[in-house]
Design a protein around this motif. Sequence first.
Motif, PDB file in Angstrom:
ATOM      1  N   VAL A 131      -7.660  12.502  26.600  1.00  0.00           N
ATOM      2  CA  VAL A 131      -8.870  11.815  26.169  1.00  0.00           C
ATOM      3  C   VAL A 131      -8.682  10.713  25.002  1.00  0.00           C
ATOM      4  CG1 VAL A 131      -9.971  14.054  26.321  1.00  0.00           C
ATOM      5  CG2 VAL A 131      -8.863  13.622  24.213  1.00  0.00           C
ATOM      6  N   GLY A 132      -7.475  10.414  24.431  1.00  0.00           N
ATOM      7  CA  GLY A 132      -6.989   9.189  23.836  1.00  0.00           C
ATOM      8  C   GLY A 132      -5.723   8.946  23.759  1.00  0.00           C
ATOM      9  N   THR A 133      -5.529   7.710  24.074  1.00  0.00           N
ATOM     10  CA  THR A 133      -3.932   7.134  24.137  1.00  0.00           C
ATOM     11  C   THR A 133      -3.638   6.079  23.157  1.00  0.00           C
ATOM     12  OG1 THR A 133      -5.028   5.595  25.821  1.00  0.00           O
ATOM     13  CG2 THR A 133      -3.664   7.638  26.448  1.00  0.00           C
ATOM     14  N   SER A 134      -2.361   5.905  22.835  1.00  0.00           N
ATOM     15  CA  SER A 134      -1.897   4.849  22.169  1.00  0.00           C
ATOM     16  C   SER A 134      -2.619   4.995  20.675  1.00  0.00           C
ATOM     17  CB  SER A 134      -1.901   3.395  22.698  1.00  0.00           C
ATOM     18  OG  SER A 134      -1.400   3.419  23.869  1.00  0.00           O
ATOM     19  N   LEU A 135      -2.961   6.030  20.074  1.00  0.00           N
ATOM     20  CA  LEU A 135      -3.523   5.762  18.782  1.00  0.00           C
ATOM     21  C   LEU A 135      -2.681   5.579  17.754  1.00  0.00           C
ATOM     22  CD1 LEU A 135      -5.574   9.066  19.362  1.00  0.00           C
ATOM     23  CD2 LEU A 135      -6.262   6.634  19.787  1.00  0.00           C
ATOM     24  N   ASN A 136      -2.771   4.590  16.905  1.00  0.00           N
ATOM     25  CA  ASN A 136      -2.031   4.380  15.650  1.00  0.00           C
ATOM     26  C   ASN A 136      -2.878   4.401  14.630  1.00  0.00           C
ATOM     27  OD1 ASN A 136       1.070   3.889  16.509  1.00  0.00           O
ATOM     28  ND2 ASN A 136      -0.224   2.444  17.932  1.00  0.00           N
ATOM     29  N   LEU A 137      -3.314   5.522  13.934  1.00  0.00           N
ATOM     30  CA  LEU A 137      -4.003   5.642  12.859  1.00  0.00           C
ATOM     31  C   LEU A 137      -3.577   5.989  11.638  1.00  0.00           C
ATOM     32  CD1 LEU A 137      -6.300   7.794  14.970  1.00  0.00           C
ATOM     33  CD2 LEU A 137      -6.768   5.545  14.521  1.00  0.00           C
ATOM     34  N   GLU A 138      -4.183   5.368  10.437  1.00  0.00           N
ATOM     35  CA  GLU A 138      -3.499   5.708   9.218  1.00  0.00           C
ATOM     36  C   GLU A 138      -4.591   6.402   8.105  1.00  0.00           C
ATOM     37  OE1 GLU A 138      -1.460   2.429   7.311  1.00  0.00           O
ATOM     38  OE2 GLU A 138       0.068   2.777   8.686  1.00  0.00           O
ATOM     39  N   LEU A 139      -4.303   7.177   7.302  1.00  0.00           N
ATOM     40  CA  LEU A 139      -5.237   7.755   6.728  1.00  0.00           C
ATOM     41  C   LEU A 139      -4.560   7.887   5.144  1.00  0.00           C
ATOM     42  CD1 LEU A 139      -8.288   9.054   6.010  1.00  0.00           C
ATOM     43  CD2 LEU A 139      -7.523  11.003   6.676  1.00  0.00           C
ATOM     44  N   HIS A 140      -5.300   7.373   4.023  1.00  0.00           N
ATOM     45  CA  HIS A 140      -4.850   7.067   2.784  1.00  0.00           C
ATOM     46  C   HIS A 140      -5.478   7.975   1.826  1.00  0.00           C
ATOM     47  CE1 HIS A 140      -1.858   3.853   3.561  1.00  0.00           C
ATOM     48  NE2 HIS A 140      -2.990   3.500   4.641  1.00  0.00           N
ATOM     49  N   MET A 158       0.753  -1.111   0.042  1.00  0.00           N
ATOM     50  CA  MET A 158       0.100  -0.002   0.155  1.00  0.00           C
ATOM     51  C   MET A 158       0.727   1.374  -0.143  1.00  0.00           C
ATOM     52  SD  MET A 158      -3.320   0.167   2.296  1.00  0.00           S
ATOM     53  CE  MET A 158      -4.853   0.909   1.557  1.00  0.00           C
ATOM     54  N   ASN A 159       0.344   2.364  -0.599  1.00  0.00           N
ATOM     55  CA  ASN A 159       1.123   3.813  -0.622  1.00  0.00           C
ATOM     56  C   ASN A 159       1.292   4.165   0.856  1.00  0.00           C
ATOM     57  OD1 ASN A 159       0.791   3.490  -3.279  1.00  0.00           O
ATOM     58  ND2 ASN A 159      -1.360   4.713  -3.253  1.00  0.00           N
ATOM     59  N   GLN A 160       2.062   5.108   0.971  1.00  0.00           N
ATOM     60  CA  GLN A 160       2.504   5.965   2.016  1.00  0.00           C
ATOM     61  C   GLN A 160       1.112   6.527   2.476  1.00  0.00           C
ATOM     62  OE1 GLN A 160       4.779   9.208   1.776  1.00  0.00           O
ATOM     63  NE2 GLN A 160       6.011   8.685   3.683  1.00  0.00           N
ATOM     64  N   PRO A 161       0.690   6.516   3.984  1.00  0.00           N
ATOM     65  CA  PRO A 161      -0.443   7.002   4.191  1.00  0.00           C
ATOM     66  C   PRO A 161      -0.006   8.827   4.120  1.00  0.00           C
ATOM     67  CG  PRO A 161       0.794   5.983   6.019  1.00  0.00           C
ATOM     68  CD  PRO A 161       1.186   5.447   4.890  1.00  0.00           C
ATOM     69  N   VAL A 162      -1.522   9.295   4.043  1.00  0.00           N
ATOM     70  CA  VAL A 162      -1.058  10.811   4.009  1.00  0.00           C
ATOM     71  C   VAL A 162      -0.861  11.214   5.499  1.00  0.00           C
ATOM     72  CG1 VAL A 162      -2.294  13.000   3.520  1.00  0.00           C
ATOM     73  CG2 VAL A 162      -2.725  11.099   1.970  1.00  0.00           C
ATOM     74  N   ILE A 163      -1.780  10.880   6.288  1.00  0.00           N
ATOM     75  CA  ILE A 163      -1.573  11.082   7.627  1.00  0.00           C
ATOM     76  C   ILE A 163      -1.621   9.820   8.588  1.00  0.00           C
ATOM     77  CG2 ILE A 163      -4.002  11.455   8.246  1.00  0.00           C
ATOM     78  CD1 ILE A 163      -2.961  13.922  10.098  1.00  0.00           C
ATOM     79  N   LYS A 164      -0.428   9.651   9.647  1.00  0.00           N
ATOM     80  CA  LYS A 164      -0.315   8.652  10.150  1.00  0.00           C
ATOM     81  C   LYS A 164       0.068   9.008  11.609  1.00  0.00           C
ATOM     82  CE  LYS A 164       2.868   4.683  10.274  1.00  0.00           C
ATOM     83  NZ  LYS A 164       4.063   4.125   9.765  1.00  0.00           N
ATOM     84  N   THR A 165      -0.758   8.235  12.636  1.00  0.00           N
ATOM     85  CA  THR A 165      -0.146   8.465  14.090  1.00  0.00           C
ATOM     86  C   THR A 165       0.677   7.467  14.778  1.00  0.00           C
ATOM     87  OG1 THR A 165      -2.147   7.728  15.149  1.00  0.00           O
ATOM     88  CG2 THR A 165      -2.415   9.914  14.203  1.00  0.00           C
ATOM     89  N   ILE A 166       1.598   7.682  15.466  1.00  0.00           N
ATOM     90  CA  ILE A 166       2.358   6.690  16.103  1.00  0.00           C
ATOM     91  C   ILE A 166       2.180   6.873  17.513  1.00  0.00           C
ATOM     92  CG2 ILE A 166       4.866   5.757  16.266  1.00  0.00           C
ATOM     93  CD1 ILE A 166       4.948   7.643  13.365  1.00  0.00           C
ATOM     94  N   ASP A 167       1.581   5.954  18.120  1.00  0.00           N
ATOM     95  CA  ASP A 167       1.442   6.048  19.789  1.00  0.00           C
ATOM     96  C   ASP A 167       1.000   7.295  20.172  1.00  0.00           C
ATOM     97  OD1 ASP A 167       2.011   3.216  20.026  1.00  0.00           O
ATOM     98  OD2 ASP A 167       4.001   3.675  20.173  1.00  0.00           O
TER      99      ASP A 167
END
Lengths: 349, 340
Positions: free
Chosen positions: B25-34, B1-10
């Motif tokens: 309000v939010g912890t350990s978020l590992n999110l990706e948006l393509h 898959m391509n590189q995500p446009v936005i990515k969160t690391i922990d």
Amino acid sequence: MRQTVSHKTILSGLAVLALCFFGLDVMLGSVQIPFGQVVRILAGQETDNIAWVFIIEKIRLPKALTAILVGCGLSVSGLQMQTLFRNPLAGPSELGITAGAGLGVAAVMLASGSSASIYAIRQLGVSGSWLIIVMASLGSALVLSIILLIAGRIRDNVILLIVGVMIGTITLSVISIWQYFSQPEQLQEYIMWTFGSLGGVTQHHLYVLTGVVIFGLSLSFISSKALNGLLLGENYAKSMGLTISKTRLIILASTSILTGSITAFCGPIGFIGIAVPHITRSLMGTSDHRVLIPGVCLTGTVLVLLCDIIAQMPGTQTVLPINVVTSLLGAPVVIWVIISRNNLRSSFS
Amino acid sequence: MNQPVIKTIDLSVGYRLKNKAAKIVGTSLNLELHKGEMVCLLGPNGAGKSTLMRTLSGLQPTLTGSVEINGIPLSTIDAAALARQLSLVLTERIEVGNLSVQEVVALGRIPYTGWLGKLSDTDKQKVEWALEATETSVFRSQKMNNLSDGERQKVMLARALAQDTDLILLDEPTAHLDLPSRVEIMQLLHNLARQHQKAILLSTHELDLALQAADRLWLMKKNGALMVGTPEDMVLNGSFEDAFARPGFYFDKNSGGFNIHRHSPIAEVALSGPQHLVFWTRRALQREGISVASHSDCSLQITVSEKQDHITWKLMPDSKDSLHTTSIAGLLMEIRRFLS
């Protein structure tokens, strides 16, 4: 692109009007000078009466030029403040900025030991005028910073206005304390200063004031893109890559310098700063600062020249204080703004 | 898959309280948006949707962890560069009565224009494209204060498009809008993601619209946990219902909507007929506290049929003769009589 053309037309119309009023302002006064003679004097030719030359060159011309500076400076100050605070009721005299300038002027006099009046300071010449300008600008900046701090916590336009009026009152009280300990004749001079006068700016001071006002206007013009961004609110402005703190600092500096220097020399002149931006916006039908800034300069010039012509009471020996005339013309505009907007508490422009 | 446009690391998001303590309000978020993807951020009020949105858009600092945009840490991107990669649409109703639609959209070009903000030909093209894409070009010369709330929000979306960014974040863009405008905005966003390869993240309370339009859901719970998945997966594995569950309120997997009526029915009936008629009849019955049984072994059977625009409900109680009605109102009246 039809709009840009019509903006240009309005701007040229205003410029022509400003030129006419400038001519009228030089022509009219308590001493009647024939039209032909005025033209001759302005063209640098010989005239019948040497006193007329003096009146035109030393009194009327500097006064009309001062009117232009006041019209541009105060109007641009008001425009910037309305955009920065997103508040249609913001203006230099309404939020106590002119009072802050007055405090700066008073501080110069207190520090100099003798409770000298503004007229005495004017006699100091160019260096004295710089001192006044710097102190008055600092006084304006002080009040403006306090109001900016408070504005960060208050979203209600009307409450901010009340806070501004209160800060203005505090500032005026401080000046009153100083007045209380002054001599009666100096008091009288101070009260004359509060009436406002375009006539007290003599040649050398005029150079200084012109330079300072042009500097303030340039600061404003280079921030016109940022001011446009701020129309959408700070969050949108930030998201478009504008540095809000830098923009705020430039606008603060520009407003303080313009209001401070003009107030120092001409006294607190009310309602021009708040009324002219509204007149210009409805005249030009835009909020784009690249057009509005030249627009308010011209409208402000026209309005202040008109006020000065009225203040002369042509045909009589009486001269009204300029502040009285600007209030008579400007206050109804403010009332119109309040009445024509039912959502004043949160709306802008 | 391509590189995500936005990515969160922990990533942990939250805000500092007055006493300097961190409210997480939010912890350990590992999110990706393509690219080409539309994601809806859902969650009950107070779950921290806005805080997460503000953190992702760089308006608020992260507590721990990091956010990367196109592989570069958000904290190292300066404001001007970020403005070319990320644009915003906010809930707040903006008040710029004197600006025309075109002028507002042109403000989106601020990150690209010179010191005076003069538009180049490219800038004008982008503005034109943004107006076309959002179908706002018809009222381009109108003033903003002449527009409806829905039209205004479309203009703000056009402004974000004019900013020409890979990523568009929208914080409850449909909050003040009526239903048709909400649907329209959602459709628009979905198309933009697909046709123009934008990465779109919006926070919303429109659960049913989000279920239909989103490619993926980010589901935020009150406890700060965040579940990610395709809408249908999240419905089927129960996490969707979980996030919004309240007593007296449950998610109906059959209809794909929330049901506000009680669980324990007062009676059961059998219902048969064409699908759409059964659907609406069942809703009316549910409101009465009557459930529709999956078996036909009931004391009351209802068949609904449609002939030449005439809908007929036939009630067949075991004990009595069958009855006919031609409206749901009539049907409900007969059932009430039957049950009493």
